[in-house]
Scaffold this motif. Structure first.
Motif, PDB file in Angstrom:
ATOM      1  N   SER A 124       0.992  -0.999   0.370  1.00  0.00           N
ATOM      2  CA  SER A 124      -0.179  -0.256  -0.031  1.00  0.00           C
ATOM      3  C   SER A 124       0.886   1.225  -0.181  1.00  0.00           C
ATOM      4  O   SER A 124       1.410   1.677   1.308  1.00  0.00           O
ATOM      5  CB  SER A 124      -0.836  -0.243   0.958  1.00  0.00           C
ATOM      6  N   THR A 125       1.207   1.577  -1.457  1.00  0.00           N
ATOM      7  CA  THR A 125       2.113   2.868  -1.118  1.00  0.00           C
ATOM      8  C   THR A 125       1.018   4.401  -1.221  1.00  0.00           C
ATOM      9  O   THR A 125      -0.020   4.617  -1.663  1.00  0.00           O
ATOM     10  CB  THR A 125       3.076   2.284  -2.602  1.00  0.00           C
ATOM     11  N   SER A 126       2.364   5.596  -1.136  1.00  0.00           N
ATOM     12  CA  SER A 126       1.667   6.962  -1.005  1.00  0.00           C
ATOM     13  C   SER A 126       1.960   7.246  -2.477  1.00  0.00           C
ATOM     14  O   SER A 126       3.772   7.736  -2.529  1.00  0.00           O
ATOM     15  CB  SER A 126       1.725   7.328  -0.239  1.00  0.00           C
ATOM     16  N   SER A 127       1.304   7.772  -3.755  1.00  0.00           N
ATOM     17  CA  SER A 127       1.949   8.432  -4.647  1.00  0.00           C
ATOM     18  C   SER A 127       2.868   9.745  -3.989  1.00  0.00           C
ATOM     19  O   SER A 127       3.937   9.745  -5.157  1.00  0.00           O
ATOM     20  CB  SER A 127       0.815   8.594  -5.737  1.00  0.00           C
ATOM     21  N   LEU A 128       2.584   9.753  -3.191  1.00  0.00           N
ATOM     22  CA  LEU A 128       2.847  11.546  -3.132  1.00  0.00           C
ATOM     23  C   LEU A 128       4.792  11.239  -2.794  1.00  0.00           C
ATOM     24  O   LEU A 128       5.171  11.799  -3.035  1.00  0.00           O
ATOM     25  CB  LEU A 128       2.083  12.163  -1.855  1.00  0.00           C
ATOM     26  N   MET A 129       4.652  10.002  -2.039  1.00  0.00           N
ATOM     27  CA  MET A 129       5.602   9.442  -1.157  1.00  0.00           C
ATOM     28  C   MET A 129       6.870   9.113  -2.459  1.00  0.00           C
ATOM     29  O   MET A 129       7.854   9.519  -2.610  1.00  0.00           O
ATOM     30  CB  MET A 129       6.136   8.308  -0.212  1.00  0.00           C
ATOM     31  N   SER A 159       3.562   6.207   5.070  1.00  0.00           N
ATOM     32  CA  SER A 159       4.447   7.051   5.678  1.00  0.00           C
ATOM     33  C   SER A 159       4.872   8.299   5.477  1.00  0.00           C
ATOM     34  O   SER A 159       4.994   9.788   5.794  1.00  0.00           O
ATOM     35  CB  SER A 159       6.033   7.044   4.660  1.00  0.00           C
ATOM     36  N   GLU A 160       3.683   8.548   4.350  1.00  0.00           N
ATOM     37  CA  GLU A 160       2.614  10.096   4.298  1.00  0.00           C
ATOM     38  C   GLU A 160       1.906  10.376   5.351  1.00  0.00           C
ATOM     39  O   GLU A 160       2.047  11.568   5.580  1.00  0.00           O
ATOM     40  CB  GLU A 160       1.637   9.866   3.000  1.00  0.00           C
ATOM     41  N   ARG A 161       1.470  10.056   5.556  1.00  0.00           N
ATOM     42  CA  ARG A 161       0.838   9.565   7.186  1.00  0.00           C
ATOM     43  C   ARG A 161       1.738  10.748   8.133  1.00  0.00           C
ATOM     44  O   ARG A 161       2.375  11.384   9.125  1.00  0.00           O
ATOM     45  CB  ARG A 161       0.418   8.747   7.911  1.00  0.00           C
ATOM     46  N   LEU A 162       2.829   9.943   8.088  1.00  0.00           N
ATOM     47  CA  LEU A 162       3.809  10.162   9.677  1.00  0.00           C
ATOM     48  C   LEU A 162       4.741  11.820   9.081  1.00  0.00           C
ATOM     49  O   LEU A 162       5.023  12.234  10.115  1.00  0.00           O
ATOM     50  CB  LEU A 162       5.490   9.317   9.070  1.00  0.00           C
ATOM     51  N   LEU A 163       4.797  11.530   7.677  1.00  0.00           N
ATOM     52  CA  LEU A 163       5.506  12.848   7.158  1.00  0.00           C
ATOM     53  C   LEU A 163       3.576  14.148   6.939  1.00  0.00           C
ATOM     54  O   LEU A 163       4.602  15.348   7.764  1.00  0.00           O
ATOM     55  CB  LEU A 163       4.992  13.208   5.559  1.00  0.00           C
ATOM     56  N   ALA A 204      12.886  23.013   8.746  1.00  0.00           N
ATOM     57  CA  ALA A 204      12.350  23.007  10.430  1.00  0.00           C
ATOM     58  C   ALA A 204      11.512  20.858  10.675  1.00  0.00           C
ATOM     59  O   ALA A 204      12.145  21.388  11.682  1.00  0.00           O
ATOM     60  CB  ALA A 204      11.619  23.796  10.450  1.00  0.00           C
ATOM     61  N   ALA A 205      10.684  20.755   9.878  1.00  0.00           N
ATOM     62  CA  ALA A 205      10.161  19.353   9.834  1.00  0.00           C
ATOM     63  C   ALA A 205      11.152  18.246   9.452  1.00  0.00           C
ATOM     64  O   ALA A 205      10.958  16.831  10.005  1.00  0.00           O
ATOM     65  CB  ALA A 205       8.734  19.298   9.286  1.00  0.00           C
ATOM     66  N   LYS A 206      12.623  18.649   9.211  1.00  0.00           N
ATOM     67  CA  LYS A 206      13.501  17.889   8.689  1.00  0.00           C
ATOM     68  C   LYS A 206      13.058  17.319   7.843  1.00  0.00           C
ATOM     69  O   LYS A 206      12.841  15.165   7.896  1.00  0.00           O
ATOM     70  CB  LYS A 206      14.145  17.134  10.406  1.00  0.00           C
ATOM     71  N   ILE A 207      12.659  17.546   6.682  1.00  0.00           N
ATOM     72  CA  ILE A 207      12.151  16.703   5.241  1.00  0.00           C
ATOM     73  C   ILE A 207      12.635  16.529   4.202  1.00  0.00           C
ATOM     74  O   ILE A 207      13.013  18.315   4.082  1.00  0.00           O
ATOM     75  CB  ILE A 207      10.450  16.819   5.285  1.00  0.00           C
ATOM     76  N   PRO A 208      12.944  15.808   3.542  1.00  0.00           N
ATOM     77  CA  PRO A 208      13.632  15.828   2.419  1.00  0.00           C
ATOM     78  C   PRO A 208      13.185  16.379   1.677  1.00  0.00           C
ATOM     79  O   PRO A 208      12.251  16.736   1.296  1.00  0.00           O
ATOM     80  CB  PRO A 208      14.079  14.003   1.974  1.00  0.00           C
ATOM     81  N   GLU A 209      14.638  16.855   0.585  1.00  0.00           N
ATOM     82  CA  GLU A 209      14.214  17.792  -0.598  1.00  0.00           C
ATOM     83  C   GLU A 209      12.915  17.694  -1.784  1.00  0.00           C
ATOM     84  O   GLU A 209      13.230  16.007  -2.051  1.00  0.00           O
ATOM     85  CB  GLU A 209      14.820  17.953  -1.043  1.00  0.00           C
TER      86      GLU A 209
END
Length: 322
Positions: free
Chosen positions: A146-151, A262-266, A300-305
């Motif tokens: 079950s993948t996230s298209s955004l991720m 992972s999208e929900r974690l984001l 600031a949220a330490k999210i990759p580019e």
């Protein structure tokens, strides 16, 4: 646009990567200090062979708070430097295995149900053999069920491109991990004696690094192990092992980031950030400054580019994050 964003997605990956660096700094500081003191004590004893051990202790250790004490004769006069290198090698094995297992536990509990997570933590420590013994592939397949298209579109390409990613050779790296972890377990549970399974794992690792080209940037020395005898460690091998651990963590960070969870974690990381400071909710009207603020928010949220900031902005609007 310049960025200082991390090269990893999961918070635990970012944390462990920093802790590995801190561990090495601490270990090598101890290595350098012990090496210097070991030489000095031995040299001083050679110059004054009749001096009592208590006088030597007074010269080198007076004033130091040592609640456990130091057996100076054993540590500095009777022990060879190779003995100390064996100790540092064990220290590296313990630290790296503990960090990897802790990382796997945190990531698996972030992504999967408790029942699955407990099983997946162990699976991430084994190579793929076949459908009956899938090892790490069981975890990666579960994340991809079950993948996230955004991720997948916005973050996976960045994470996959890391120079630490070892996906093409992941089986070889896990065989190396298995060998060193088995050595570590024997040191803890079996008085450091080599078992036949350790011999077999060393043989498997020797075959892996004998491939042309080798899957490893630097091959291991791998001192010969004999079943029933004390395990022999090579310090350089244990240093290389720490690199193996770092690459495994980086590789699985990318492979597991595609999960819908992972999208929900984001989303949660961004919500946590915006709830703490009004500046992330009160965005400027100017389009250029608006994008800059969003970019800083991700940092600031330490999210990759991401691949495309506009797509992230649209997603954030849909999720009512901005």
């Amino acid at each position: 646009m310049a960025t200082t964003k991390p090269g990893f997605f999961f918070s635990s990956t970012q944390s462990v990567d920093g802790r590995l660096g801190d561990a090495f700094t601490f270990i090598w500081a101890n290595y350098a200090g012990l090496r210097e003191l070991w030489w000095q004590v031995r040299g001083f004893k050679d110059q004054f062979p009749d001096l009592h051990i208590k006088d030597i202790e007074q010269k080198f250790l007076s004033g130091l708070p040592m609640p456990g004490g130091i057996d100076l004769r054993h540590a500095f006069l009777n022990s060879t430097w190779d003995t100390h290198e064996q100790g540092f090698s064990k220290w590296l094995l313990f630290e790296c295995c503990t960090l990897y297992e802790g990382w796997a536990e945190k990531v698996c509990h972030d992504l999967f149900s408790k029942r699955k997570a407990e099983k997946h933590v162990k699976s991430l420590q084994f190579p793929y053999v076949n459908a009956q013994s899938p090892g790490y592939m069981a975890v990666v397949s579960d994340a991809n069920s079950s993948t996230s298209s955004l991720m997948v579109k916005e973050f996976f390409p960045t994470l996959r491109s890391s120079k630490l990613n070892c996906w093409p050779n992941i089986n070889s790296y896990l065989i190396a991990y298995g060998y060193f972890k088995k050595c570590r377990n024997s040191i803890i549970h079996s008085e450091g004696l080599c078992t036949q399974s350790i011999v077999d794992l060393q043989t498997a690792l020797t075959l892996e690094q004998g491939k042309k080209p080798s899957p490893f940037k630097h091959n291991f020395s791998l001192p010969a192990q004999v079943a029933g005898e004390k395990i022999s460690l090579n310090l350089r091998d244990c240093i290389l092992f720490s690199t193996i651990v770092r690459k495994l963590i980086c590789t699985f960070d990318a492979a597991l980031s595609v999960s819908a969870q992972s999208e929900r974690l984001l989303e949660q990381r961004l919500r946590n950030l915006t709830s703490k400071n009004d500046k992330w909710r009160n965005l400027p009207a100017d389009p250029r400054r608006y994008e800059q603020r969003i970019h800083r928010m991700l940092t600031a949220a330490k999210i990759p580019e991401p691949q495309n900031l506009s797509n992230i902005i649209n997603w954030m609007k849909v999720e009512k994050l901005i």
